[in-house]
Design a protein around this motif. Structure first.
Motif, mmCIF file in Angstrom:
data_model
loop_
_atom_site.group_PDB
_atom_site.id
_atom_site.type_symbol
_atom_site.label_atom_id
_atom_site.label_comp_id
_atom_site.label_asym_id
_atom_site.label_seq_id
_atom_site.Cartn_x
_atom_site.Cartn_y
_atom_site.Cartn_z
ATOM 1 N N HIS A 113 34.820 34.790 42.869
ATOM 2 C CA HIS A 113 34.333 33.663 42.070
ATOM 3 C C HIS A 113 33.705 32.576 42.936
ATOM 4 O O HIS A 113 33.075 31.653 42.419
ATOM 5 N N PHE A 152 41.037 34.798 32.961
ATOM 6 C CA PHE A 152 40.303 34.306 34.129
ATOM 7 C C PHE A 152 40.806 32.929 34.548
ATOM 8 O O PHE A 152 41.058 32.679 35.740
ATOM 9 N N ASN A 188 35.226 40.025 35.982
ATOM 10 C CA ASN A 188 35.016 38.694 35.398
ATOM 11 C C ASN A 188 35.205 37.631 36.482
ATOM 12 O O ASN A 188 36.285 37.074 36.648
ATOM 13 N N ASN A 189 34.128 37.350 37.214
ATOM 14 C CA ASN A 189 34.210 36.397 38.320
ATOM 15 C C ASN A 189 33.892 34.968 37.901
ATOM 16 O O ASN A 189 33.968 34.056 38.716
#
Length: 355
Positions: free
Chosen positions: A205, A350, A234-235
């Protein structure tokens, strides 16, 4: 028995055609199937110690110790071309290539030995400055008219090292200087318009990984674009939103398939097919958002919606167009509800991971 089923199938097709739904429904189904099964082959290469195997694992959403992960460290040195299919999207394969210039893969024969033509694009990974062999490889890929991207890995280590040695440390300026030095060095060696991304495989991320994922998605052909997007970890919340938008754009096609099936005057047939359709589509949502299979329980909340629709399935043939419209709207609404719920779940997961 075979003749009975053949006649039944012909009857269904003829009935669809009589309401103008057959060809459109078949085209929708063929288009969705083609997109879902479109193969994507991504080559990842770099010298020993560059972190490419760890990168291959990270981009597939795996830890180095997970089952199916590419071996890392001195024991896991890549000595041959190794395919690593995505665990949830088997049509997307990341290929861990050996470094160019080894005894088994000399520079002069590297392109032919690893069969470059099968890959859609290349990611060249380096832990520090890009080597002479990396530049040779980039030029050859460029000559073939294929896309390639440079990843400067282990950037988190670079940042920590410089921070520990500098009294007034500026992370953004440091990243800018590293990127500019890489670009300048490549241009001096004849690489045109190099694209450099600074990445930490342990903190996707941060730094340039979101930009890398966005660039790769944008530059891929249409059929392969969604396959790549849904395979990405899902960054960021933006990544989750892009997946949601892509999934949403296809809901109308699934709803149209539901409407086509509703034209078949067989009691209960449409309801059964709709449940199967919904379960399959929601499974795609769960895989695309990287959620646990327990999230499939969301499908249970759709049962009530579908049961409400069931009452309209036993009406005279002359009002079948009305039934088809109701089927379209119900399926469209059900998939929207499920997509919104699962996208929200992905966002919560996240945010929790970051905290």
């Amino acid at each position: 028995m075979g003749n009975v089923f053949d006649r039944k199938d012909r009857g269904i097709r003829e009935h669809r055609l009589s309401y103008g739904q057959g060809p459109a429904a078949l085209r929708n189904q063929e288009s969705l199937d083609k997109e879902k099964n479109c193969p994507l082959h991504i080559a990842v290469t770099g010298e020993h110690g560059s972190g490419k195997s760890t990168f291959v694992n990270a981009i597939r959403g795996l830890d180095n110790t997970d089952e199916g992960a590419a071996p890392t460290g001195s024991v896991g040195t890549t000595e041959d071309v190794r395919p690593y299919p995505h665990p949830n999207h088997p049509n997307v394969t990341f290929w861990d290539l050996p470094g160019i210039g080894t005894s088994k893969y000399p520079s002069a024969e590297f392109v032919e030995l690893v069969r470059f033509e099968r890959f859609d694009f290349f990611i060249i990974v380096s832990a520090d400055r890009l080597r002479e062999n990396d530049v040779k490889l980039a030029k050859e890929i460029q000559r073939m008219g294929k896309k390639f991207y440079f990843v400067r890995s282990k950037i988190d280590n670079n940042i920590r090292d410089k921070e520990s040695r500098q009294r007034e440390f500026d992370a953004e300026r440091t990243l800018m200087l590293i990127r500019e030095n890489c670009i300048q060095g490549l241009q001096e060696q004849g690489v045109r318009s190099p694209q450099i991304f600074l990445v930490s495989s342990f903190e996707l991320h941060l730094y340039d990984f979101p930009l890398l994922a966005d660039t790769l998605e944008r530059e891929l052909p249409d059929l392969r674009r969604d396959a790549f997007l849904f395979s990405m970890p899902n960054n960021s919340l933006e990544m989750i939103d892009r997946k949601k938008t892509a999934f949403h754009s296809k809901i109308k096609y699934f709803a149209a398939l539901s409407a086509a099936v509703a034209a078949v005057p067989l009691p209960g047939f449409s309801v059964v097919v709709d449940f199967i359709l919904l379960a399959a589509v929601v499974s795609q949502y769960v895989s695309g958002f990287g959620l646990n299979t327990s999230s499939l329980n969301k499908i249970a909340s759709l049962a009530t919606l579908m049961k409400k629709e069931e009452g309209y399935r036993f009406i005279p043939v002359f009002v079948i167009p009305v039934t088809m419209g109701l089927s379209f709207l119900t399926t469209h609404r059900a998939l929207n509800i499920c997509l919104n719920a699962l996208a929200s779940d992905a966002g919560r997961v996240f945010r929790k991971a970051l905290s």
